[in-house]
Motif scaffolding. Structure first.
Motif: not given
Length: 150
Positions: A70-96
């Protein structure tokens, strides 16, 4: 122009600032996303001009996912800056990733499943030293992984 990466699925919250794909600033905060994201970005928006916001869309803390989206989507809309994403496994070496009780999220190929594990090796989230925007998706809706119990 800079890119901001936000991982707010557990403590600490991590925010990385990237210039030409290279990490130039890392912010760690032990607070809750609802308390600290506005403060962090108030400071960052005074110092940087952003071309992209990126966040870990889950699985993880339901509240962390909701507040961050919600925070980043609001910033994205108000500032006209794209919001991208990925799943959390990208940031933890694919651990549980902890779900509930002895249940954990695991990623097999492109499928995320919830499985019981007794004592998995948990690797904390980490901001990469460099990023490639091609690895992130414009499908930025939160991924909760399991439904709320009703």
């Amino acid at each position: 122009m800079h890119d901001a990466v936000v991982i707010a699925l557990s403590s600490p919250i991590l925010v990385g600032i990237y210039k030409d794909g290279l990490l130039v600033e890392e912010i760690k905060d032990e607070g809750m996303s609802s308390d600290v994201l506005a403060e962090i970005f108030d400071s960052l928006l005074k110092r940087y001009t952003f071309s992209t916001f990126i966040y870990a869309k889950g699985p993880g803390s339901f509240m962390g996912i909701k507040v961050t989206y919600l925070f980043l989507k609001t910033l994205s809309i108000t500032k006209k800056i794209p919001l991208l994403a990925c799943d959390a496994f990208f940031f933890n070496q694919n651990s549980p990733i902890k779900a509930v009780g002895k249940l954990y999220f695991v990623k097999n190929s492109s499928t995320i499943e919830v499985v019981p594990l007794n004592s998995p090796e948990i690797i904390g989230y980490k901001l990469p030293k460099n990023i490639d925007l091609e690895k992130f998706d414009s499908d930025n809706l939160p991924y909760y992984g399991i439904d709320a119990v009703g």
